[in-house]
Write an enzyme that holds these catalytic residues in place. Sequence first.
Site, short mmCIF file in Angstrom:
data_model
loop_
_atom_site.label_atom_id
_atom_site.label_comp_id
_atom_site.label_asym_id
_atom_site.label_seq_id
_atom_site.Cartn_x
_atom_site.Cartn_y
_atom_site.Cartn_z
N TYR A 186 16.89 49.06 22.38
CA TYR A 186 15.65 50.00 21.78
C TYR A 186 15.43 49.58 20.15
O TYR A 186 14.82 50.63 19.52
CB TYR A 186 16.15 51.34 22.07
CG TYR A 186 16.09 51.96 23.38
CD1 TYR A 186 14.93 52.41 23.79
CD2 TYR A 186 17.01 51.73 24.27
CE1 TYR A 186 14.90 52.85 25.12
CE2 TYR A 186 16.92 52.12 25.59
CZ TYR A 186 15.89 52.87 25.98
OH TYR A 186 15.69 53.17 27.20
N HIS A 235 13.69 51.72 33.80
CA HIS A 235 12.47 52.26 33.34
C HIS A 235 12.53 53.78 33.40
O HIS A 235 12.29 54.33 32.19
CB HIS A 235 11.31 51.82 33.85
CG HIS A 235 9.72 51.73 33.27
ND1 HIS A 235 9.88 51.53 31.94
CD2 HIS A 235 8.66 52.04 33.52
CE1 HIS A 235 8.76 51.72 31.37
NE2 HIS A 235 7.86 52.15 32.41
N VAL A 236 12.66 54.29 34.26
CA VAL A 236 12.71 55.76 34.73
C VAL A 236 14.32 56.36 34.39
O VAL A 236 15.21 55.75 34.87
CB VAL A 236 12.28 56.11 36.09
CG1 VAL A 236 12.35 57.79 36.26
CG2 VAL A 236 10.77 55.65 36.34
N HIS A 237 14.47 57.27 33.29
CA HIS A 237 15.56 57.63 33.00
C HIS A 237 16.25 58.49 33.91
O HIS A 237 16.67 59.74 33.41
CB HIS A 237 15.48 58.10 31.66
CG HIS A 237 15.22 57.19 30.76
ND1 HIS A 237 14.63 57.44 29.37
CD2 HIS A 237 15.22 55.74 30.84
CE1 HIS A 237 14.24 56.37 28.79
NE2 HIS A 237 14.56 55.19 29.31
N ASN A 281 10.24 47.01 28.90
CA ASN A 281 9.09 47.19 28.14
C ASN A 281 9.72 47.10 26.76
O ASN A 281 9.18 46.98 25.69
CB ASN A 281 8.29 48.23 28.53
CG ASN A 281 9.12 49.38 28.35
OD1 ASN A 281 10.00 49.52 29.26
ND2 ASN A 281 8.80 50.34 27.78
N ASP A 323 15.76 47.22 29.11
CA ASP A 323 15.69 48.48 28.08
C ASP A 323 17.07 48.26 27.60
O ASP A 323 18.02 49.27 27.86
CB ASP A 323 15.31 49.73 28.50
CG ASP A 323 13.90 49.77 28.92
OD1 ASP A 323 13.03 49.00 28.39
OD2 ASP A 323 13.50 50.87 29.44
N HIS A 355 6.54 57.86 34.24
CA HIS A 355 6.17 56.50 34.98
C HIS A 355 5.66 56.29 36.12
O HIS A 355 6.01 55.21 36.89
CB HIS A 355 7.18 55.50 34.39
CG HIS A 355 7.92 55.23 33.21
ND1 HIS A 355 7.04 55.30 32.03
CD2 HIS A 355 9.08 55.86 32.66
CE1 HIS A 355 7.74 55.29 30.81
NE2 HIS A 355 9.04 55.60 31.26
N HIS A 395 11.95 45.62 36.27
CA HIS A 395 11.98 46.70 35.41
C HIS A 395 11.41 48.01 36.03
O HIS A 395 12.10 49.11 36.27
CB HIS A 395 11.77 46.59 34.30
CG HIS A 395 11.81 47.69 33.09
ND1 HIS A 395 13.21 47.94 32.64
CD2 HIS A 395 10.97 48.44 32.11
CE1 HIS A 395 13.08 48.91 31.57
NE2 HIS A 395 11.64 48.98 31.61
#
EC number: 3.1.3.2
Length: 388
Positions: free
Chosen positions: A148, A275-277, A182, A145, A248, A238
Amino acid sequence: MGLNHLTLVCSAIALLSIFVVSQAGVTSTHVRVSEPSEEMPLETFPPPACYNAPEQVHITQGDHAGRGMIISWVTPLNEDGSNVVTYWIANSDGSDNKSALATTSSYRYFNYTSGYLYHATIKGLETLYNYMSNPKGQAVLFAGDLSYADDHPNHDQRKWDSYGRFVEPSAAYQPWIWAAGNHEIDYAESIPHKVHLHFGTKSNELQLTSSYSPLTQLMDELKKVNRSETPWLIVLVHAPWYNSNNYHYMEGESMRVTFEPWFVENKVDIVFAGHVHAYERSERISNIQYNITDGMSTPVKDQNAPVYITIGDGGNIEGIANNFIDPQPSYSAFREASFGHAILEIKNRTHAHYTWHRNKEDEFIPEAVIADSIWLKNRYYLREEETS
């Protein structure tokens, strides 16, 4: 690359913190203050003013032995000499200059036409002592990521140009090794491209494509790793496999079920995910005895298993993921809903020191704060010992 001291900076990027401790682990009560996410305009990082100047320069590791480097850059025009890299031994008089030719390409995407993209591979490099002892970090691992661009109409490719200029001050001087997230999946205007997954180790990067069995590729790649030369085996994915955040949740489960037994068998030391912020670090655990479909099975501690670290907290335009599952699962050692970055210092073939740094949030905190740290012991050489 020398093993006497290797530093990796991992990013995906209150003076006193209070922690809630359970039987599972620690949940930090520090939650980053939610602020509007403002995207930097394209004009923030304009193209260089000089005629046909190279831009978006970045380097990454170029072979399995750690003696190759891929140099990439972009120019507006494809003129004679634009595809040549000149290099020499550090601190020499320049009389031994060498050169490498780059491949050249360009592309069109909807109404966007790229500049000319160059990739040159330099081989047969030697590690210098002053590089091995460099305190600034020898590589950057990025778990996906990036720009964006896909959040914009037609996946605005100008965002990639702006992002390339943004990271150049780092990426041009130390290799970046990244996994595809993604947000990196682009599609042709009518026909989707094949999906790519990236796995990386200290000494190589493996690209998995849908045209070849990912499991077969992984098995073949793991067999190539000589742990006497590459003691530490680190993987980038990811989507996290062990994630106690409602954001997620369990999205990496099918991948975990397929690949985890091979990670345990080959004694992978660390798996970094994005992936997870938010941030989370697991115990050394495995779930290879289960085929989870409902999330109810419980992983067990396994000293042959990796530590799983979710570090999708490097900053983004979508905000923080501050919705952890309660109670904290037994596999979760530490978690915090903040932005930050990590530093992994490989001291030798048996020990590494890992720290996670909460990013500076306001003017009253002068610098990033170390909120999580652990000494890691190599699974191949110290496989029976506890890690903490």
